[in-house]
Scaffold this motif. Structure first.
Motif, mmCIF file in Angstrom:
data_model
loop_
_atom_site.group_PDB
_atom_site.id
_atom_site.type_symbol
_atom_site.label_atom_id
_atom_site.label_comp_id
_atom_site.label_asym_id
_atom_site.label_seq_id
_atom_site.Cartn_x
_atom_site.Cartn_y
_atom_site.Cartn_z
ATOM 1 N N HIS A 111 0.750 -1.181 0.041
ATOM 2 C CA HIS A 111 -0.018 -0.141 0.006
ATOM 3 C C HIS A 111 0.805 1.058 0.008
ATOM 4 O O HIS A 111 1.972 1.217 0.399
ATOM 5 N N PRO A 112 0.409 2.301 -0.460
ATOM 6 C CA PRO A 112 1.095 3.602 -0.727
ATOM 7 C C PRO A 112 1.703 4.063 0.618
ATOM 8 O O PRO A 112 0.744 4.369 1.714
ATOM 9 N N ASP A 113 2.985 4.381 0.885
ATOM 10 C CA ASP A 113 3.469 4.983 2.030
ATOM 11 C C ASP A 113 2.851 6.264 2.199
ATOM 12 O O ASP A 113 2.714 7.345 1.350
ATOM 13 N N GLY A 114 2.293 6.537 3.516
ATOM 14 C CA GLY A 114 1.742 7.758 3.901
ATOM 15 C C GLY A 114 0.088 8.029 3.608
ATOM 16 O O GLY A 114 -0.419 8.841 3.661
ATOM 17 N N GLU A 115 -0.351 6.613 3.044
ATOM 18 C CA GLU A 115 -1.878 6.793 2.610
ATOM 19 C C GLU A 115 -2.630 5.646 3.205
ATOM 20 O O GLU A 115 -3.409 5.023 2.546
ATOM 21 N N VAL A 116 -2.195 5.196 4.592
ATOM 22 C CA VAL A 116 -2.996 3.966 5.075
ATOM 23 C C VAL A 116 -4.467 4.458 5.479
ATOM 24 O O VAL A 116 -5.288 3.680 5.156
ATOM 25 N N ARG A 117 -4.712 5.653 5.843
ATOM 26 C CA ARG A 117 -5.696 6.345 6.143
ATOM 27 C C ARG A 117 -6.960 6.038 4.865
ATOM 28 O O ARG A 117 -7.868 5.683 4.629
ATOM 29 N N GLU A 118 -6.376 6.589 3.674
ATOM 30 C CA GLU A 118 -6.988 6.545 2.434
ATOM 31 C C GLU A 118 -7.450 5.202 1.875
ATOM 32 O O GLU A 118 -8.271 5.066 1.222
ATOM 33 N N HIS A 119 -6.619 4.136 2.387
ATOM 34 C CA HIS A 119 -6.660 2.672 1.949
ATOM 35 C C HIS A 119 -7.215 1.834 2.937
ATOM 36 O O HIS A 119 -6.733 0.463 2.799
ATOM 37 N N ARG A 120 -7.543 2.319 3.993
ATOM 38 C CA ARG A 120 -7.985 1.727 5.253
ATOM 39 C C ARG A 120 -8.660 0.327 4.950
ATOM 40 O O ARG A 120 -8.381 -0.639 5.590
ATOM 41 N N ASP A 121 -9.778 0.657 4.223
ATOM 42 C CA ASP A 121 -10.613 -0.620 3.919
ATOM 43 C C ASP A 121 -9.630 -1.880 3.251
ATOM 44 O O ASP A 121 -10.095 -3.065 3.826
ATOM 45 N N ALA A 122 -8.981 -1.634 2.374
ATOM 46 C CA ALA A 122 -8.198 -2.551 1.575
ATOM 47 C C ALA A 122 -7.175 -3.249 2.614
ATOM 48 O O ALA A 122 -6.933 -4.328 2.433
ATOM 49 N N VAL A 123 -6.466 -2.106 3.458
ATOM 50 C CA VAL A 123 -5.528 -2.743 4.237
ATOM 51 C C VAL A 123 -6.019 -3.520 5.223
ATOM 52 O O VAL A 123 -5.576 -4.565 5.467
ATOM 53 N N LEU A 124 -7.331 -3.245 5.785
ATOM 54 C CA LEU A 124 -7.707 -4.112 6.952
ATOM 55 C C LEU A 124 -8.120 -5.575 6.107
ATOM 56 O O LEU A 124 -7.898 -6.660 6.740
ATOM 57 N N ASP A 126 -6.363 -7.043 3.748
ATOM 58 C CA ASP A 126 -5.144 -7.851 3.711
ATOM 59 C C ASP A 126 -4.866 -8.181 4.970
ATOM 60 O O ASP A 126 -4.273 -9.576 4.967
ATOM 61 N N LEU A 127 -4.912 -7.244 6.032
ATOM 62 C CA LEU A 127 -4.510 -7.739 7.147
ATOM 63 C C LEU A 127 -5.356 -8.963 7.879
ATOM 64 O O LEU A 127 -4.851 -9.952 8.534
ATOM 65 N N ARG A 128 -6.723 -8.958 7.503
ATOM 66 C CA ARG A 128 -7.227 -9.937 8.118
ATOM 67 C C ARG A 128 -7.102 -11.258 7.368
ATOM 68 O O ARG A 128 -7.293 -12.444 8.150
ATOM 69 N N VAL A 129 -6.790 -11.265 5.972
ATOM 70 C CA VAL A 129 -6.227 -12.500 5.589
ATOM 71 C C VAL A 129 -5.138 -13.110 5.953
ATOM 72 O O VAL A 129 -4.789 -14.083 6.355
ATOM 73 N N ALA A 130 -4.197 -12.363 6.316
ATOM 74 C CA ALA A 130 -2.872 -12.554 7.003
ATOM 75 C C ALA A 130 -3.076 -13.081 8.324
ATOM 76 O O ALA A 130 -2.278 -14.183 8.673
ATOM 77 N N ALA A 131 -3.920 -12.443 9.006
ATOM 78 C CA ALA A 131 -4.014 -12.940 10.567
ATOM 79 C C ALA A 131 -4.833 -14.049 10.706
ATOM 80 O O ALA A 131 -4.675 -15.072 11.634
ATOM 81 N N ILE A 159 -3.214 4.275 12.637
ATOM 82 C CA ILE A 159 -4.256 3.465 11.772
ATOM 83 C C ILE A 159 -3.875 1.896 11.517
ATOM 84 O O ILE A 159 -4.708 1.127 11.905
ATOM 85 N N VAL A 160 -2.617 1.443 11.341
ATOM 86 C CA VAL A 160 -2.025 0.323 11.434
ATOM 87 C C VAL A 160 -2.282 -0.532 12.803
ATOM 88 O O VAL A 160 -2.916 -1.632 12.770
ATOM 89 N N GLY A 161 -2.141 0.358 13.758
ATOM 90 C CA GLY A 161 -2.530 -0.264 15.143
ATOM 91 C C GLY A 161 -3.832 -0.448 15.605
ATOM 92 O O GLY A 161 -4.134 -1.523 16.124
ATOM 93 N N GLU A 162 -4.621 0.622 15.121
ATOM 94 C CA GLU A 162 -5.914 0.373 15.063
ATOM 95 C C GLU A 162 -6.560 -0.723 14.447
ATOM 96 O O GLU A 162 -7.573 -1.559 15.081
ATOM 97 N N LEU A 163 -6.232 -1.018 13.333
ATOM 98 C CA LEU A 163 -6.707 -2.140 12.449
ATOM 99 C C LEU A 163 -6.378 -3.409 13.216
ATOM 100 O O LEU A 163 -6.789 -4.394 13.153
ATOM 101 N N CYS A 164 -5.127 -3.478 13.634
ATOM 102 C CA CYS A 164 -4.566 -4.800 14.348
ATOM 103 C C CYS A 164 -5.180 -5.162 15.774
ATOM 104 O O CYS A 164 -5.568 -6.134 15.967
ATOM 105 N N ALA A 165 -5.532 -4.009 16.324
ATOM 106 C CA ALA A 165 -6.308 -4.109 17.583
ATOM 107 C C ALA A 165 -7.850 -4.623 17.371
ATOM 108 O O ALA A 165 -8.287 -5.557 17.989
ATOM 109 N N LEU A 166 -8.353 -4.137 16.234
ATOM 110 C CA LEU A 166 -9.537 -4.724 15.835
ATOM 111 C C LEU A 166 -9.565 -6.254 15.615
ATOM 112 O O LEU A 166 -10.340 -7.194 15.861
ATOM 113 N N LEU A 167 -8.650 -6.533 14.935
ATOM 114 C CA LEU A 167 -8.244 -7.890 14.472
ATOM 115 C C LEU A 167 -8.163 -8.847 15.540
ATOM 116 O O LEU A 167 -8.504 -10.057 15.825
ATOM 117 N N ALA A 168 -7.174 -8.239 16.605
ATOM 118 C CA ALA A 168 -6.922 -9.299 17.808
ATOM 119 C C ALA A 168 -8.181 -9.382 18.592
ATOM 120 O O ALA A 168 -8.389 -10.286 19.046
#
Length: 471
Positions: A111-124, A126-131, A159-168
């Motif tokens: 995902h683009p550096d500095g744009e995690v907020r803009e790509h939040r749903d896609a990041v989530l 991807d992380l859900r698949v990895a977790a 934002i990465v921390g927030e998404l990981c907290a949600l997955l945890a």
């Protein structure tokens, strides 16, 4: 004012010494699968390289996922295009990972550096698949997620921390967050920072060294990539001093009740005292062989694995701690000059005497390893299915003293059941992690199965082939 310009010197690292010294130690629950999530390529090395080295070195499954491509670290660089910089940073993270574990390969989400907020749903997604892992391929869901701290101030980190907290929370996984930029902008006396949730993980000399080497692999961040001011090193040497300590710092969160092992119940505080003689006397009074040592194929096979792991054909003077009714004792006695076999239960020792009347080289004793250990030194020490009966502090004290009984060239073997048992203060994985951290000798053999762990430590680091003259 919070700043994220790593080129600036930031806070004096020494200001953190007193604060870090006051952090409670991290009680690391081993086992399962650990997912380490980095917002950018190098966060994983800065924040969690020591933890990665420890867990992989103990044979546990660790996966590193890097969310962004890292291509925004040098805006306006005449030396490297964003695409070239992205490729270089990915390569740096790969080389850093190989320094921590031989087969560790980071997963890059890109995902683009500095744009995690803009790509939040896609990041989530991807992380859900990895977790979530891949049960069909034997990859379990993450039982621990390690990620950037939500309070770090940096938007991507938050934002990465927030998404990981949600997955945890979804998985019932343990959540650990590592601060990066706090050390740059923070104040050790800031009352708004939740210091009571900060924990310290003391690194071994080896872990500290490999962490230093892993950080050094990120050349694009710690050294100039060109002569132009836009190509200067991103991370100031003074800032980097914060990661050259012999501790790593993590922020803990309350663990979701659904994710806890049944043995821990609703109270997460570890017991101060382990199980004593009355517990075992009662077990043996109800059934002479409570665990089926004498007739279960599982137990026979496990004994065979343990005996095959011992590197010497002749075991010399043997100490067996937790001998139960003497089934493993008999196997040891066949290869030993003498065996001192002890158990906390007098009922178990009485049964062992009945089972071993034909052996003349076995000395059976009632004794509690927390208070009574035999005198002298031993060529072989066996600790099988006993460590998880102790409380953490009891096991730590025992691990700190048992190596003094090991003769030069001697071997110590640990073997424990891995599945949770409600009555036991510790799991088998916790026992092996605690003892491995404290023993002054490195493991020679680490055997891992779904059902049990076996670790062999020896003061003689030579292989069996070398000991017997084949090499």
């Amino acid at each position: 004012m919070v700043t994220f310009d790593g080129r600036a010197a930031g806070r004096e690292p020494a200001q953190w010494d007193r604060r870090i010294a006051d952090f409670a130690p991290l009680r690391l629950i081993p086992g399962g699968r650990t997912l380490v999530v980095a917002a950018h390529p190098d966060d994983e090395s800065l924040g969690a390289a020591g933890l990665i080295s420890r867990l992989t070195g103990q044979g546990y499954l660790v996966e590193v996922v890097i969310v962004t491509d890292g291509g925004g670290s040098h805006p306006g660089s005449p030396a490297l295009t964003r695409r070239a910089l992205t490729a270089q940073r990915m390569d740096e993270s790969r080389r850093a990972a190989l320094l921590l574990a031989a087969e560790l390969e980071p997963v890059f989400l890109g995902h683009p550096d500095g744009e995690v907020r803009e790509h939040r749903d896609a990041v989530l997604r991807d992380l859900r698949v990895a977790a979530g892992g891949s049960p069909l391929e034997g990859v379990p869901p993450a039982s621990r997620i390690v990620t950037t701290w939500r309070g770090d101030g940096h938007r991507d980190h938050r934002i990465v921390g927030e998404l990981c907290a949600l997955l945890a929370d979804e998985l019932g996984a343990e959540l650990l967050e590592y601060p990066i930029w706090l050390w740059h902008w923070g104040n050790a006396d800031d009352a708004d920072i939740p210091w009571d949730r900060f924990r310290s993980l003391t690194l071994s000399d080896r872990e500290a060294v490999v962490k230093h080497r892993a950080i050094a692999a990120h050349l694009s961040q710690i050294a100039p990539i060109g002569d132009d001011p836009a190509d200067s090193a991103m991370l100031h040497p003074r800032f980097l001093q914060n990661f050259d300590r012999d501790v790593e710092v993590y922020v803990v969160a309350p663990q979701p009740a659904q994710g806890r092992q049944e043995r821990e119940g609703s109270d997460s505080s570890p017991p101060e005292q382990g199980l004593g003689a009355p517990y075992f006397d009662d077990l043996y009074a109800r059934k002479a062989d409570p665990w089926g040592y004498a007739d279960r194929w599982y137990e026979q096979r496990k004994r065979d694995v343990l005996m095959a792991t011992l590197p010497h054909q002749r075991l010399g003077r043997v100490l067996e701690i937790g001998c139960s009714i003497g089934v493993l004792t008999r196997c040891l006695a066949r290869r030993a000059d003498s065996v001192v076999a002890m158990d906390v239960s007098h009922v178990a020792i009485d049964l062992a005497r009945q089972n071993l009347t034909d052996l003349t080289n076995v000395d059976l004793r009632v004794g509690d390893l927390r208070t009574t250990l035999p005198r002298g030194s031993f060529d072989t020490i066996v600790i099988s299915e006993v460590g998880y009966y102790l409380a953490v502090a009891e096991l730590q004290r025992f691990a700190g003293t048992i190596s003094a009984l090991l003769a030069p060239g001697g071997s110590l073997v640990l073997c424990h059941w891995r599945h949770p048992v409600a009555d036991y203060p510790l799991s088998g994985d916790e026992v092996h992690a605690i003892v491995s951290d404290i023993l002054p000798i490195r493991p020679m053999v680490r055997h891992r199965e779904e059902d049990f762990l076996l670790d062999l430590f020896s003061t003689d680091e030579r292989s069996v082939a070398m000991r017997t003259g084949l090499l």
